[in-house]
Write a protein that holds these residues in place. Structure first.
Motif, PDB file in Angstrom:
ATOM      1  N   MET A 195       0.820  -1.217   0.000  1.00  0.00           N
ATOM      2  CA  MET A 195       0.000   0.000   0.000  1.00  0.00           C
ATOM      3  C   MET A 195       0.852   1.263   0.000  1.00  0.00           C
ATOM      4  SD  MET A 195      -2.861  -1.178   2.790  1.00  0.00           S
ATOM      5  CE  MET A 195      -4.247  -0.136   2.377  1.00  0.00           C
ATOM      6  N   GLY A 196       2.171   1.102   0.037  1.00  0.00           N
ATOM      7  CA  GLY A 196       3.053   2.260   0.019  1.00  0.00           C
ATOM      8  C   GLY A 196       3.111   3.006   1.322  1.00  0.00           C
ATOM      9  N   MET A 197       2.772   2.325   2.443  1.00  0.00           N
ATOM     10  CA  MET A 197       2.769   2.977   3.748  1.00  0.00           C
ATOM     11  C   MET A 197       4.081   2.800   4.508  1.00  0.00           C
ATOM     12  SD  MET A 197       0.248   4.894   4.533  1.00  0.00           S
ATOM     13  CE  MET A 197       0.801   5.034   6.222  1.00  0.00           C
ATOM     14  N   SER A 198       5.021   2.088   3.929  1.00  0.00           N
ATOM     15  CA  SER A 198       6.354   1.919   4.513  1.00  0.00           C
ATOM     16  C   SER A 198       7.372   2.080   3.406  1.00  0.00           C
ATOM     17  CB  SER A 198       6.496   0.531   5.149  1.00  0.00           C
ATOM     18  OG  SER A 198       6.555  -0.467   4.130  1.00  0.00           O
ATOM     19  N   LEU A 199       8.634   2.129   3.770  1.00  0.00           N
ATOM     20  CA  LEU A 199       9.676   2.101   2.759  1.00  0.00           C
ATOM     21  C   LEU A 199       9.773   0.694   2.169  1.00  0.00           C
ATOM     22  CD1 LEU A 199      12.527   4.215   4.403  1.00  0.00           C
ATOM     23  CD2 LEU A 199      10.694   4.967   2.864  1.00  0.00           C
ATOM     24  N   PRO A 200      10.285   0.553   0.944  1.00  0.00           N
ATOM     25  CA  PRO A 200      10.459  -0.774   0.353  1.00  0.00           C
ATOM     26  C   PRO A 200      11.343  -1.660   1.223  1.00  0.00           C
ATOM     27  CG  PRO A 200      10.752   0.943  -1.305  1.00  0.00           C
ATOM     28  CD  PRO A 200      10.679   1.643   0.022  1.00  0.00           C
ATOM     29  N   THR A 201      11.058  -2.961   1.212  1.00  0.00           N
ATOM     30  CA  THR A 201      11.744  -4.049   1.940  1.00  0.00           C
ATOM     31  C   THR A 201      11.344  -4.128   3.402  1.00  0.00           C
ATOM     32  OG1 THR A 201      13.813  -2.916   2.643  1.00  0.00           O
ATOM     33  CG2 THR A 201      13.761  -3.831   0.408  1.00  0.00           C
ATOM     34  N   ASN A 202      10.421  -3.269   3.861  1.00  0.00           N
ATOM     35  CA  ASN A 202      10.021  -3.287   5.265  1.00  0.00           C
ATOM     36  C   ASN A 202       9.444  -4.626   5.701  1.00  0.00           C
ATOM     37  OD1 ASN A 202       8.986  -1.970   7.888  1.00  0.00           O
ATOM     38  ND2 ASN A 202       7.092  -2.695   6.945  1.00  0.00           N
ATOM     39  N   ALA A 203       8.724  -5.318   4.821  1.00  0.00           N
ATOM     40  CA  ALA A 203       7.954  -6.494   5.229  1.00  0.00           C
ATOM     41  C   ALA A 203       8.822  -7.645   5.696  1.00  0.00           C
ATOM     42  CB  ALA A 203       7.054  -6.951   4.084  1.00  0.00           C
ATOM     43  N   ALA A 204       9.910  -7.930   4.983  1.00  0.00           N
ATOM     44  CA  ALA A 204      10.570  -9.230   5.148  1.00  0.00           C
ATOM     45  C   ALA A 204      11.919  -9.197   5.857  1.00  0.00           C
ATOM     46  CB  ALA A 204      10.732  -9.895   3.780  1.00  0.00           C
ATOM     47  N   LEU A 205      12.551  -8.049   5.988  1.00  0.00           N
ATOM     48  CA  LEU A 205      13.847  -8.024   6.663  1.00  0.00           C
ATOM     49  C   LEU A 205      13.716  -8.600   8.076  1.00  0.00           C
ATOM     50  CD1 LEU A 205      15.151  -4.479   5.680  1.00  0.00           C
ATOM     51  CD2 LEU A 205      16.216  -6.653   5.037  1.00  0.00           C
ATOM     52  N   PRO A 206      14.518  -9.591   8.445  1.00  0.00           N
ATOM     53  CA  PRO A 206      14.412 -10.149   9.795  1.00  0.00           C
ATOM     54  C   PRO A 206      14.581  -9.081  10.873  1.00  0.00           C
ATOM     55  CG  PRO A 206      15.750 -11.585   8.413  1.00  0.00           C
ATOM     56  CD  PRO A 206      15.503 -10.334   7.618  1.00  0.00           C
ATOM     57  N   ALA A 207      13.938  -9.304  11.992  1.00  0.00           N
ATOM     58  CA  ALA A 207      13.974  -8.333  13.086  1.00  0.00           C
ATOM     59  C   ALA A 207      15.390  -8.026  13.529  1.00  0.00           C
ATOM     60  CB  ALA A 207      13.148  -8.845  14.263  1.00  0.00           C
ATOM     61  N   VAL A 208      16.265  -9.024  13.487  1.00  0.00           N
ATOM     62  CA  VAL A 208      17.627  -8.849  13.991  1.00  0.00           C
ATOM     63  C   VAL A 208      18.625  -8.494  12.899  1.00  0.00           C
ATOM     64  CG1 VAL A 208      17.244 -10.310  15.994  1.00  0.00           C
ATOM     65  CG2 VAL A 208      17.992 -11.359  13.849  1.00  0.00           C
ATOM     66  N   ASP A 209      18.151  -8.272  11.683  1.00  0.00           N
ATOM     67  CA  ASP A 209      19.017  -7.901  10.568  1.00  0.00           C
ATOM     68  C   ASP A 209      19.388  -6.419  10.696  1.00  0.00           C
ATOM     69  OD1 ASP A 209      19.964  -7.151   7.896  1.00  0.00           O
ATOM     70  OD2 ASP A 209      19.113  -9.054   7.209  1.00  0.00           O
ATOM     71  N   ALA A 210      20.657  -6.094  10.569  1.00  0.00           N
ATOM     72  CA  ALA A 210      21.103  -4.703  10.695  1.00  0.00           C
ATOM     73  C   ALA A 210      20.432  -3.796   9.671  1.00  0.00           C
ATOM     74  CB  ALA A 210      22.628  -4.628  10.539  1.00  0.00           C
ATOM     75  N   ARG A 211      20.004  -4.374   8.561  1.00  0.00           N
ATOM     76  CA  ARG A 211      19.353  -3.565   7.529  1.00  0.00           C
ATOM     77  C   ARG A 211      17.997  -3.034   8.001  1.00  0.00           C
ATOM     78  NH1 ARG A 211      19.752  -7.780   2.693  1.00  0.00           N
ATOM     79  NH2 ARG A 211      19.357  -9.153   4.485  1.00  0.00           N
ATOM     80  N   ARG A 212      17.372  -3.689   8.969  1.00  0.00           N
ATOM     81  CA  ARG A 212      16.117  -3.152   9.504  1.00  0.00           C
ATOM     82  C   ARG A 212      16.394  -1.891  10.325  1.00  0.00           C
ATOM     83  NH1 ARG A 212      11.025  -4.076   9.520  1.00  0.00           N
ATOM     84  NH2 ARG A 212      11.289  -6.015   8.343  1.00  0.00           N
ATOM     85  N   MET A 213      17.493  -1.875  11.048  1.00  0.00           N
ATOM     86  CA  MET A 213      17.867  -0.665  11.781  1.00  0.00           C
ATOM     87  C   MET A 213      18.165   0.468  10.799  1.00  0.00           C
ATOM     88  SD  MET A 213      18.160   0.441  14.859  1.00  0.00           S
ATOM     89  CE  MET A 213      19.073   1.380  16.088  1.00  0.00           C
ATOM     90  N   ALA A 214      18.822   0.154   9.702  1.00  0.00           N
ATOM     91  CA  ALA A 214      19.091   1.168   8.686  1.00  0.00           C
ATOM     92  C   ALA A 214      17.789   1.671   8.070  1.00  0.00           C
ATOM     93  CB  ALA A 214      20.006   0.595   7.603  1.00  0.00           C
ATOM     94  N   LEU A 215      16.825   0.760   7.854  1.00  0.00           N
ATOM     95  CA  LEU A 215      15.531   1.151   7.312  1.00  0.00           C
ATOM     96  C   LEU A 215      14.800   2.073   8.279  1.00  0.00           C
ATOM     97  CD1 LEU A 215      13.058  -0.805   5.241  1.00  0.00           C
ATOM     98  CD2 LEU A 215      12.221   0.003   7.441  1.00  0.00           C
ATOM     99  N   ALA A 216      14.912   1.785   9.587  1.00  0.00           N
ATOM    100  CA  ALA A 216      14.305   2.664  10.584  1.00  0.00           C
ATOM    101  C   ALA A 216      14.915   4.066  10.507  1.00  0.00           C
ATOM    102  CB  ALA A 216      14.492   2.071  11.980  1.00  0.00           C
ATOM    103  N   HIS A 217      16.234   4.125  10.350  1.00  0.00           N
ATOM    104  CA  HIS A 217      16.931   5.406  10.225  1.00  0.00           C
ATOM    105  C   HIS A 217      16.397   6.183   9.016  1.00  0.00           C
ATOM    106  CE1 HIS A 217      20.928   7.701  10.634  1.00  0.00           C
ATOM    107  NE2 HIS A 217      20.272   8.278   9.663  1.00  0.00           N
ATOM    108  N   MET A 218      16.309   5.494   7.876  1.00  0.00           N
ATOM    109  CA  MET A 218      15.843   6.159   6.661  1.00  0.00           C
ATOM    110  C   MET A 218      14.374   6.563   6.763  1.00  0.00           C
ATOM    111  SD  MET A 218      18.595   6.377   5.081  1.00  0.00           S
ATOM    112  CE  MET A 218      17.951   7.121   3.575  1.00  0.00           C
ATOM    113  N   THR A 219      13.602   5.796   7.520  1.00  0.00           N
ATOM    114  CA  THR A 219      12.201   6.156   7.747  1.00  0.00           C
ATOM    115  C   THR A 219      12.120   7.455   8.547  1.00  0.00           C
ATOM    116  OG1 THR A 219      11.525   3.832   7.674  1.00  0.00           O
ATOM    117  CG2 THR A 219      10.025   5.378   8.762  1.00  0.00           C
TER     118      THR A 219
END
Length: 569
Positions: free
Chosen positions: A210-234
């Motif tokens: 629905m475009g309510m998050s940045l791309p890749t938000n759905a599947a990155l594991p909770a403990v993956d460092a890329r989720r922290m980076a996604l939070a930063h970019m959000t």
């Protein structure tokens, strides 16, 4: 733009009220210049140790705040009610609407210009979105992310899905209790939501579609460092959204909801998505009905994840995640704006699939026509739903005698009786588990197979109720029958021995009893007394709408964007 920002009504006034708002915030060490008119960003956090799925959100909140500061905003984190799906009784669904009220009133009462929603566990994502939609500020979502794959005896095991399988194996004598208990620790190996395509990961996937998050938000594991980076970019992006006045209602359009329905079919998503999308649409003011879910009925299953497939969310991530699914849906997607400001098609740009056994192409799907089917008939005049991708195909066209349980207690007390008069052709019917009846519409629709049949090797049979089922569950389960038993719906009139016919191809659910007999039964029927007579549960029971309307509270539908003008002192 600064003078028009919402936060200036709190922090921009040079009087007694402005003094109070700024001074008490300064006790946390905030300096003068953060009140200079820059965007104030609320970080709405559902972290709780009683919600294991959301237990990593404290760290992600810090990532969001990092991004907000970097973009020139002022982040302020605030807590709201947290709904632990696996921990709450009688059901977390009872409290989804209460969370939405908490979110709505927190956003309205405090001086923020935009909000980042931190959620994950099944009801937190829709509850937060419903509340935010009713205020309509710039809004963006960061999900907590799925757990790592479960591991036990050298194999991957999935949240929920394998619990149901192992439990039935124990009842059949095919698995020892010792092994069952040993699997418990290996199933949940990290922070995060269920790593199957249950309701939590479904809602995260639909939020992305629905475009309510940045791309890749759905599947990155909770403990993956890329989720922290996604939070930063959000955090960076929400400040830009405030500058652009990109409010939630500009993203959650009719087209966005249709994309969510298409995506739900493609990922083999949870049946719970139906009730959450209906409720959210009611808050935004988008006309959406149960019939609209038919647009996904011919969409094939592309994602080979449990419970409809084999793999888990970690595998889905490594295969390319939702951007690949959106690329495969391609021209079927409706043009729709996203939190990035452009069209949803941009989320699929450059997406590559790295494992075609996990994400299949449209030309070679896991299963054909996987979308939710809406059934209607004299047993469900307002509708019921079934998930074909998780069902036994032969049972989707079935007629048989009903065996009725009048309550969840009756079902639990009798389901393991060796002399229960049922066969594999019997249709199990469970009453009193709808929004008003339980109350809260719990995930009990996937009733256990009777022990006598389990021992014969039966692993699926038709089950019908006014309840929901876990998004991690599977089987030929007819859910959300509306109106529910407690509201006097036709399900209340079914008796053991009555014949029922289900036809998914004709979208029918029929109670094969003479109309005059049904009228006699209706005249003699009386509702069960309510389970709660005080507090929020009473408010809920008195005000909740039926499943086909999203089970929201009737007085919460819609939004109120009026500014709060009265001061507290």
């Amino acid at each position: 733009m600064t003078k028009d920002r919402r936060n200036r009504a709190w922090y921009g006034k040079h009087d007694k009220d402005g003094f109070i708002h700024r001074s008490w915030m300064k006790n946390q060490g905030f300096p003068d210049h953060v009140f200079d008119g820059r965007p104030v960003i609320g970080v709405c956090n559902t972290w709780s140790e009683l919600t294991p799925c959301n237990s990593g959100l404290r760290e992600l909140a810090e990532g969001v705040k990092r991004g907000v500061w970097e973009a020139g905003g002022f982040p302020v984190e605030f807590p709201v009610m947290s709904l632990g799906e696996t921990q709450m009784k009688p059901t977390a669904m009872l409290f989804r609407n209460l969370l939405s009220m908490d979110v709505e009133e927190s956003i309205r009462a405090y001086g923020m210009d935009g909000v980042v929603l931190l959620g994950g566990c099944d009801k937190t994502t829709p509850g937060q979105l419903m509340g935010a939609a009713s205020v309509d500020l710039p809004t963006i979502v960061v999900s907590s992310g799925p757990m790592l794959n479960g591991k036990w005896q050298g194999q991957d095991i999935g949240s929920g899905t394998d619990v149901w399988k192992f439990s039935e194996a124990v009842r059949a004598g095919e698995m020892t209790l010792k092994d069952f208990m040993a699997a418990e620790s290996g199933m949940s190996r990290s922070k995060g939501v269920c790593m199957t395509m249950g309701t939590a990961s479904t809602m995260a996937s639909l939020v992305e579609a629905m475009g309510m998050s940045l791309p890749t938000n759905a599947a990155l594991p909770a403990v993956d460092a890329r989720r922290m980076a996604l939070a930063h970019m959000t955090g960076r992006r929400i400040v830009e959204m405030v500058e652009e006045n990109l409010v939630l209602s500009k993203v959650l359009t009719r087209e966005s909801f249709e994309n969510a329905i298409l995506a739900n079919a493609a990922v083999g998503g949870s049946t719970n998505a139906v009730i959450h999308l209906l409720a959210l649409a009611g808050r935004v003011g988008v006309p959406l009905t149960l019939d609209d879910f038919e647009i996904g009925s011919d969409i094939p299953l592309l994602v080979n994840c449990m419970p409809s497939g084999t793999y888990l969310m970690e595998d889905f991530c490594y295969a390319g995640g939702m951007p690949v699914v959106l690329r495969e849906l391609g021209a079927k997607l409706r043009p729709a704006k996203t939190v990035l400001g452009g069209d949803i098609s941009a989320y699929a740009e450059g997406a590559e699939c790295w494992n075609r056994d996990v994400i299949h192409p449209m030309a070679d799907p896991v299963k054909p026509a996987a979308g939710i089917r809406v059934l209607r008939g004299n047993l469900a005049p307002k509708g019921a739903i079934v998930k074909p991708s998780a069902a036994t195909p032969a049972l989707l066209e079935h007629e048989g005698p009903a065996y009725v349980f009048e309550s969840i207690e009756e079902m639990k007390a009798n389901i393991d009786r060796d002399d229960l008069p049922v066969t594999a052709d019997t249709i199990l019917v469970l009453k009193g588990c709808g929004p008003k009846g339980y109350p809260g519409m719990p995930e009990v629709g996937n009733m256990p197979i009777p022990a006598a049949l389990v021992k014969q090797g039966v692993r699926d049979m038709v089950r019908i109720s006014d309840a929901r089922m876990s998004g991690t569950a599977f089987g030929t389960v007819i859910l959300h029958v509306s109106p529910e038993t407690q509201a006097g719906g036709p399900l209340a009139l079914v008796k053991t021995g009555d014949r029922i016919r289900i036809s998914a191809s004709r979208e029918e659910l029929t109670h094969l009893v003479d109309e005059d007999e049904l009228k006699r039964r209706q005249a003699a029927w009386t509702p069960a007394p309510p389970h709660y007579t005080r507090g929020y549960a009473k408010l809920y029971t008195d005000s909740v709408m039926q499943a086909h309307e999203g089970a929201d509270l009737d007085f919460l539908v819609g939004k109120d964007t009026r500014p709060v003008t009265r001061e507290s002192h």
